[in-house]
Motif scaffolding. Sequence first.
Motif, PDB file in Angstrom:
ATOM      1  N   UNK A 188       0.816  -1.214   0.000  1.00 31.48           N
ATOM      2  CA  UNK A 188       0.000   0.000   0.000  1.00 31.48           C
ATOM      3  C   UNK A 188       0.850   1.265   0.000  1.00 31.48           C
ATOM      4  N   UNK A 189       0.184   2.363  -0.358  1.00 35.54           N
ATOM      5  CA  UNK A 189       0.848   3.650  -0.445  1.00 35.54           C
ATOM      6  C   UNK A 189      -0.046   4.716   0.184  1.00 35.54           C
ATOM      7  N   UNK A 190       0.581   5.600   0.964  1.00 35.62           N
ATOM      8  CA  UNK A 190      -0.124   6.716   1.592  1.00 35.62           C
ATOM      9  C   UNK A 190      -0.104   7.912   0.647  1.00 35.62           C
ATOM     10  N   UNK A 191      -1.265   8.474   0.400  1.00 35.14           N
ATOM     11  CA  UNK A 191      -1.394   9.674  -0.421  1.00 35.14           C
ATOM     12  C   UNK A 191      -2.285  10.702   0.286  1.00 35.14           C
ATOM     13  N   UNK A 192      -2.075  11.960  -0.053  1.00 38.80           N
ATOM     14  CA  UNK A 192      -2.896  13.022   0.531  1.00 38.80           C
ATOM     15  C   UNK A 192      -4.140  13.265  -0.319  1.00 38.80           C
ATOM     16  N   UNK A 193      -3.997  13.176  -1.638  1.00 37.39           N
ATOM     17  CA  UNK A 193      -5.140  13.416  -2.511  1.00 37.39           C
ATOM     18  C   UNK A 193      -5.702  14.811  -2.304  1.00 37.39           C
ATOM     19  N   UNK A 194      -7.009  14.912  -2.170  1.00 39.27           N
ATOM     20  CA  UNK A 194      -7.663  16.205  -1.959  1.00 39.27           C
ATOM     21  C   UNK A 194      -7.966  16.472  -0.488  1.00 39.27           C
ATOM     22  N   UNK A 195      -7.389  15.664   0.405  1.00 34.39           N
ATOM     23  CA  UNK A 195      -7.546  15.921   1.836  1.00 34.39           C
ATOM     24  C   UNK A 195      -6.471  16.913   2.281  1.00 34.39           C
ATOM     25  N   UNK A 196      -6.519  17.309   3.553  1.00 39.34           N
ATOM     26  CA  UNK A 196      -5.478  18.202   4.064  1.00 39.34           C
ATOM     27  C   UNK A 196      -4.305  17.440   4.661  1.00 39.34           C
ATOM     28  N   UNK A 197      -4.395  16.103   4.703  1.00 41.13           N
ATOM     29  CA  UNK A 197      -3.316  15.297   5.259  1.00 41.13           C
ATOM     30  C   UNK A 197      -3.274  15.282   6.772  1.00 41.13           C
ATOM     31  N   UNK A 198      -3.983  16.187   7.410  1.00 35.36           N
ATOM     32  CA  UNK A 198      -4.033  16.238   8.874  1.00 35.36           C
ATOM     33  C   UNK A 198      -5.270  15.519   9.408  1.00 35.36           C
ATOM     34  N   UNK A 199      -6.407  15.749   8.776  1.00 30.24           N
ATOM     35  CA  UNK A 199      -7.652  15.106   9.213  1.00 30.24           C
ATOM     36  C   UNK A 199      -8.144  14.093   8.195  1.00 30.24           C
ATOM     37  N   UNK A 200      -7.425  13.936   7.097  1.00 34.35           N
ATOM     38  CA  UNK A 200      -7.786  12.964   6.087  1.00 34.35           C
ATOM     39  C   UNK A 200      -6.550  12.388   5.420  1.00 34.35           C
ATOM     40  N   UNK A 201      -6.697  11.207   4.832  1.00 41.67           N
ATOM     41  CA  UNK A 201      -5.598  10.556   4.120  1.00 41.67           C
ATOM     42  C   UNK A 201      -6.203   9.546   3.149  1.00 41.67           C
ATOM     43  N   UNK A 202      -5.435   9.213   2.114  1.00 42.86           N
ATOM     44  CA  UNK A 202      -5.878   8.226   1.130  1.00 42.86           C
ATOM     45  C   UNK A 202      -4.885   7.063   1.140  1.00 42.86           C
ATOM     46  N   UNK A 203      -5.407   5.848   1.199  1.00 36.79           N
ATOM     47  CA  UNK A 203      -4.566   4.647   1.132  1.00 36.79           C
ATOM     48  C   UNK A 203      -4.824   3.959  -0.201  1.00 36.79           C
ATOM     49  N   UNK A 204      -3.751   3.672  -0.925  1.00 38.22           N
ATOM     50  CA  UNK A 204      -3.830   3.135  -2.280  1.00 38.22           C
ATOM     51  C   UNK A 204      -3.131   1.780  -2.340  1.00 38.22           C
ATOM     52  N   UNK A 205      -3.712   0.839  -3.065  1.00 38.75           N
ATOM     53  CA  UNK A 205      -2.998  -0.394  -3.397  1.00 38.75           C
ATOM     54  C   UNK A 205      -3.526  -0.935  -4.720  1.00 38.75           C
ATOM     55  N   UNK A 206      -2.718  -1.789  -5.348  1.00 35.18           N
ATOM     56  CA  UNK A 206      -3.074  -2.374  -6.631  1.00 35.18           C
ATOM     57  C   UNK A 206      -3.034  -3.893  -6.533  1.00 35.18           C
ATOM     58  N   UNK A 207      -3.963  -4.546  -7.232  1.00 32.06           N
ATOM     59  CA  UNK A 207      -4.009  -6.000  -7.265  1.00 32.06           C
ATOM     60  C   UNK A 207      -4.074  -6.473  -8.713  1.00 32.06           C
ATOM     61  N   UNK A 208      -3.600  -7.696  -8.939  1.00 32.96           N
ATOM     62  CA  UNK A 208      -3.651  -8.260 -10.290  1.00 32.96           C
ATOM     63  C   UNK A 208      -5.086  -8.549 -10.726  1.00 32.96           C
ATOM     64  N   UNK A 209      -5.903  -9.010  -9.785  1.00 34.52           N
ATOM     65  CA  UNK A 209      -7.278  -9.382 -10.093  1.00 34.52           C
ATOM     66  C   UNK A 209      -8.242  -8.359  -9.511  1.00 34.52           C
ATOM     67  N   UNK A 210      -9.389  -8.206 -10.155  1.00 32.59           N
ATOM     68  CA  UNK A 210     -10.379  -7.255  -9.669  1.00 32.59           C
ATOM     69  C   UNK A 210     -10.921  -7.734  -8.323  1.00 32.59           C
ATOM     70  N   UNK A 211     -11.278  -6.783  -7.492  1.00 28.15           N
ATOM     71  CA  UNK A 211     -11.838  -7.132  -6.196  1.00 28.15           C
ATOM     72  C   UNK A 211     -12.337  -5.896  -5.476  1.00 28.15           C
ATOM     73  N   UNK A 212     -12.957  -6.128  -4.318  1.00 25.83           N
ATOM     74  CA  UNK A 212     -13.460  -5.028  -3.504  1.00 25.83           C
ATOM     75  C   UNK A 212     -12.321  -4.447  -2.667  1.00 25.83           C
ATOM     76  N   UNK A 213     -12.640  -3.433  -1.867  1.00 23.51           N
ATOM     77  CA  UNK A 213     -11.630  -2.739  -1.070  1.00 23.51           C
ATOM     78  C   UNK A 213     -12.136  -2.579   0.362  1.00 23.51           C
ATOM     79  N   UNK A 214     -11.365  -3.100   1.305  1.00 22.92           N
ATOM     80  CA  UNK A 214     -11.691  -2.917   2.716  1.00 22.92           C
ATOM     81  C   UNK A 214     -10.451  -2.411   3.440  1.00 22.92           C
ATOM     82  N   UNK A 215     -10.658  -1.423   4.286  1.00 26.75           N
ATOM     83  CA  UNK A 215      -9.563  -0.881   5.077  1.00 26.75           C
ATOM     84  C   UNK A 215     -10.015  -0.732   6.519  1.00 26.75           C
ATOM     85  N   UNK A 216      -9.339  -1.436   7.412  1.00 28.96           N
ATOM     86  CA  UNK A 216      -9.556  -1.306   8.851  1.00 28.96           C
ATOM     87  C   UNK A 216      -8.460  -0.408   9.415  1.00 28.96           C
ATOM     88  N   UNK A 217      -8.809   0.487  10.336  1.00 30.41           N
ATOM     89  CA  UNK A 217      -7.817   1.431  10.845  1.00 30.41           C
ATOM     90  C   UNK A 217      -8.196   1.933  12.229  1.00 30.41           C
TER      91      UNK A 217
END
Length: 358
Positions: free
Chosen positions: A28-57
């Motif tokens: 995975x990779x941490x990105x700021x995207x359109x958030x301010x990086x202080x109260x928001x963040x974007x987590x990115x990852x890539x997979x070979x096969x299509x699938x859903x996305x779940x993130x526990x934090x």
Amino acid sequence: MAMRRFVLGFLAILVFVGCRSSAGLLGPMVQVGRTDGKTGMVIVWRTDEVGDSRLDYGPFPHYTDSVYDSSLVTYHAVTLKDLRPGTRYSYRISTNGKVLAEKFFYTNKSNLEPFTFAVFGDSGSGDDHQDKVARQVEEQAPDFILHTGDLIYYSGKDRKYSEQFYHPYRDLISRIPFFPSMGNHDYKSNEGQTMLDNFVLPGNGRNYSFDYGNAHFIALDSNRANKESAVWLEADLAATQQKWKIVFFHHPPPFTGTHSGDENITDLWMPLFVKYKVDIVFCGHKHLYSRSRPVNGVVYIIEGVGGKRRYNFTPAPHWAYGDDDHWGFGWTAINGNELVFSHFTDEGKILDSFTIRK
């Protein structure tokens, strides 16, 4: 066939430090995207096969919340909201019910706190030189990373991202934001769209800006140094009230000598750097390290020794320091009214340093 089963089995159990890996996972990779990086963040990852996305934090080391997206994709981008500034969070990514990695990240610090960042470029060699720079950056533990372009050689192809980006920087990008600028080799793949598709960047991604602490950062696409970019740049600089202003892009201005950018950088961008009192401009493209004497108040630094083969440095009156004997990276610490810059080698030695006080 037996050998094929052995190789696939080995890939399936391969484990990087701090995560449960899965064959075909990038990130995975941490990105700021359109958030301010202080109260928001974007987590990115890539997979070979299509699938859903779940993130526990949750606040480290707990998992207190979850985000789920049922969309079937290979590029997964999950936005987190209502976070606390300057806080360490645990996170766990899953696709199709399988846990792929467990990591942690830090949200951006508040405006009054000191912070540090690393800067380097021309890195995509995929060899030991790139790895040594990456490991040395890890030891310094920056709050985020700026990249001066040419992530992927020689033509920015997506199939090279695993070898030249995701793998070498796996322990950095999973914890802290990585902000790239467009290099000429990145631009060769669909005019840079391949690079943009791998990140979730602020604004339009090609020219963008963000704040961290009391500093304002601007990334420019020097492959398109034109009037449109200058109009955007002036509007962005005019709007910020931050104490420090730092710009980064790939091609150095023509005054730096051969293997530089076009005259539009001189004619359209450099006057704006002076008008709006930009402190430092970071570039790449030349595979060496050099720091200029202030040019109308602006310091120009070339950080182009992130891992690819080095070029020769030619001394000139406008250079305060130059080196072509080492791979390495820049390191900047900002604490209120003081900025300290140092250039490190891949062995951890400081070659050059200077301080600006306001």
